[in-house]
Scaffold this motif. Structure first.
Motif, PDB file in Angstrom:
ATOM      1  N   ILE A   1       0.683  -6.138  16.905  1.00  0.00           N
ATOM      2  CA  ILE A   1       1.081  -4.731  16.829  1.00  0.00           C
ATOM      3  C   ILE A   1       1.480  -4.433  15.390  1.00  0.00           C
ATOM      4  O   ILE A   1       2.238  -5.185  14.778  1.00  0.00           O
ATOM      5  N   LEU A   2       0.937  -3.334  14.858  1.00  0.00           N
ATOM      6  CA  LEU A   2       1.299  -2.844  13.528  1.00  0.00           C
ATOM      7  C   LEU A   2       2.131  -1.584  13.682  1.00  0.00           C
ATOM      8  O   LEU A   2       1.831  -0.749  14.547  1.00  0.00           O
TER       9      LEU A   2
ATOM     10  N   PHE B   1       6.257   3.171   1.361  1.00  0.00           N
ATOM     11  CA  PHE B   1       5.438   2.036   1.759  1.00  0.00           C
ATOM     12  C   PHE B   1       5.290   2.118   3.274  1.00  0.00           C
ATOM     13  O   PHE B   1       6.182   1.698   4.010  1.00  0.00           O
ATOM     14  N   PRO B   2       4.181   2.663   3.764  1.00  0.00           N
ATOM     15  CA  PRO B   2       4.050   3.007   5.185  1.00  0.00           C
ATOM     16  C   PRO B   2       4.088   1.829   6.162  1.00  0.00           C
ATOM     17  O   PRO B   2       4.579   1.984   7.269  1.00  0.00           O
ATOM     18  N   LEU B   3       3.561   0.667   5.772  1.00  0.00           N
ATOM     19  CA  LEU B   3       3.528  -0.455   6.713  1.00  0.00           C
ATOM     20  C   LEU B   3       4.924  -1.029   6.875  1.00  0.00           C
ATOM     21  O   LEU B   3       5.505  -1.587   5.952  1.00  0.00           O
ATOM     22  N   VAL B   4       5.468  -0.872   8.076  1.00  0.00           N
ATOM     23  CA  VAL B   4       6.827  -1.325   8.367  1.00  0.00           C
ATOM     24  C   VAL B   4       6.824  -2.773   8.833  1.00  0.00           C
ATOM     25  O   VAL B   4       7.670  -3.566   8.463  1.00  0.00           O
ATOM     26  N   GLY B   5       5.858  -3.122   9.672  1.00  0.00           N
ATOM     27  CA  GLY B   5       5.827  -4.480  10.184  1.00  0.00           C
ATOM     28  C   GLY B   5       4.553  -4.797  10.926  1.00  0.00           C
ATOM     29  O   GLY B   5       3.855  -3.910  11.418  1.00  0.00           O
TER      30      GLY B   5
ATOM     31  N   ASP C   1       5.102  11.077  11.160  1.00  0.00           N
ATOM     32  CA  ASP C   1       4.479  10.428  12.306  1.00  0.00           C
ATOM     33  C   ASP C   1       4.712   8.937  12.216  1.00  0.00           C
ATOM     34  O   ASP C   1       4.579   8.344  11.144  1.00  0.00           O
ATOM     35  N   VAL C   2       5.066   8.335  13.340  1.00  0.00           N
ATOM     36  CA  VAL C   2       5.121   6.882  13.457  1.00  0.00           C
ATOM     37  C   VAL C   2       3.838   6.485  14.162  1.00  0.00           C
ATOM     38  O   VAL C   2       3.533   6.983  15.243  1.00  0.00           O
ATOM     39  N   ARG C   3       3.074   5.624  13.523  1.00  0.00           N
ATOM     40  CA  ARG C   3       1.790   5.206  14.052  1.00  0.00           C
ATOM     41  C   ARG C   3       1.875   3.731  14.451  1.00  0.00           C
ATOM     42  O   ARG C   3       2.345   2.902  13.677  1.00  0.00           O
TER      43      ARG C   3
ATOM     44  N   ALA D   1       0.834  -1.207   0.000  1.00  0.00           N
ATOM     45  CA  ALA D   1       0.000   0.000   0.000  1.00  0.00           C
ATOM     46  C   ALA D   1       0.865   1.252   0.000  1.00  0.00           C
ATOM     47  O   ALA D   1       1.921   1.291   0.620  1.00  0.00           O
ATOM     48  N   LYS D   2       0.389   2.290  -0.674  1.00  0.00           N
ATOM     49  CA  LYS D   2       1.140   3.541  -0.791  1.00  0.00           C
ATOM     50  C   LYS D   2       0.762   4.576   0.257  1.00  0.00           C
ATOM     51  O   LYS D   2       1.379   5.630   0.342  1.00  0.00           O
ATOM     52  N   SER D   3      -0.268   4.294   1.068  1.00  0.00           N
ATOM     53  CA  SER D   3      -0.665   5.216   2.134  1.00  0.00           C
ATOM     54  C   SER D   3      -1.039   4.413   3.378  1.00  0.00           C
ATOM     55  O   SER D   3      -1.461   3.254   3.281  1.00  0.00           O
ATOM     56  N   ALA D   4      -0.884   5.042   4.542  1.00  0.00           N
ATOM     57  CA  ALA D   4      -1.199   4.360   5.799  1.00  0.00           C
ATOM     58  C   ALA D   4      -2.669   3.954   5.872  1.00  0.00           C
ATOM     59  O   ALA D   4      -2.966   2.816   6.267  1.00  0.00           O
ATOM     60  N   PRO D   5      -3.621   4.821   5.487  1.00  0.00           N
ATOM     61  CA  PRO D   5      -5.026   4.391   5.532  1.00  0.00           C
ATOM     62  C   PRO D   5      -5.311   3.176   4.645  1.00  0.00           C
ATOM     63  O   PRO D   5      -6.086   2.301   5.013  1.00  0.00           O
ATOM     64  N   ASP D   6      -4.669   3.115   3.468  1.00  0.00           N
ATOM     65  CA  ASP D   6      -4.864   1.952   2.587  1.00  0.00           C
ATOM     66  C   ASP D   6      -4.299   0.682   3.213  1.00  0.00           C
ATOM     67  O   ASP D   6      -4.901  -0.390   3.109  1.00  0.00           O
TER      68      ASP D   6
END
Length: 145
Positions: free
Chosen positions: A82-83, A91-95, A118-120, A33-38
């Motif tokens: 935990i995300l 690519f926002p999803l790190v793990g 921001d780290v979410r 995904a190219k965005s955190a919401p996606d």
């Protein structure tokens, strides 16, 4: 055929196929995904509530965006995963880290950040989602900014 040889071949086959089981759990759509919401949507995360029980320990300013140390603890009872997302990364999803029942939900990871963002962190517990956010400033060339 020798029974010992047959047993060893069977065990070797199982060991060779075991890594393929890990690929079955790969969430290609979320990590691509190219965005955190996606990314969150593809993982089925909706209506996450802010929580002070999700703790992010990280430097306010990271001089080297290639290695940003972050420690995450979820004090939400019954945390199962935990995300970690970085909003402004390509690519926002790190793990995604899964925890067995009774395990301390703690993650220590070095993140790579291209810019201030921001780290979410989203914790899942009991089918509900809780999140915390922390801004980390990345300096350019270690000179501040």
């Amino acid at each position: 055929m020798n029974p010992l040889r047959r047993t060893l071949l069977g065990a070797a086959t199982v060991l060779l196929l075991r890594p393929l089981a890990a690929l079955a759990a790969w969430q290609k759509e979320a990590f691509g995904a190219k965005s955190a919401p996606d990314a969150l949507k593809s993982l089925g995360v909706a209506n996450a509530a802010p929580s002070q029980d999700v703790v992010i320990e990280a430097p306010q300013i990271a001089e080297n965006g290639a290695v940003v140390p972050v420690e995450i603890t979820s004090n939400v009872k019954g945390t199962t995963s935990i995300l970690v997302l970085i909003d402004r990364n390509p690519f926002p999803l790190v793990g995604k880290f899964d925890f067995a029942e009774g395990t301390l939900p703690f993650v220590k990871v070095n993140l790579k950040m291209g810019e201030t963002s921001d780290v979410r962190v989203v914790a899942e517990a009991g089918g509900k989602h809780y999140f915390a956010t922390r801004e980390i400033k990345v300096t350019i060339g270690g000179c501040g900014g």
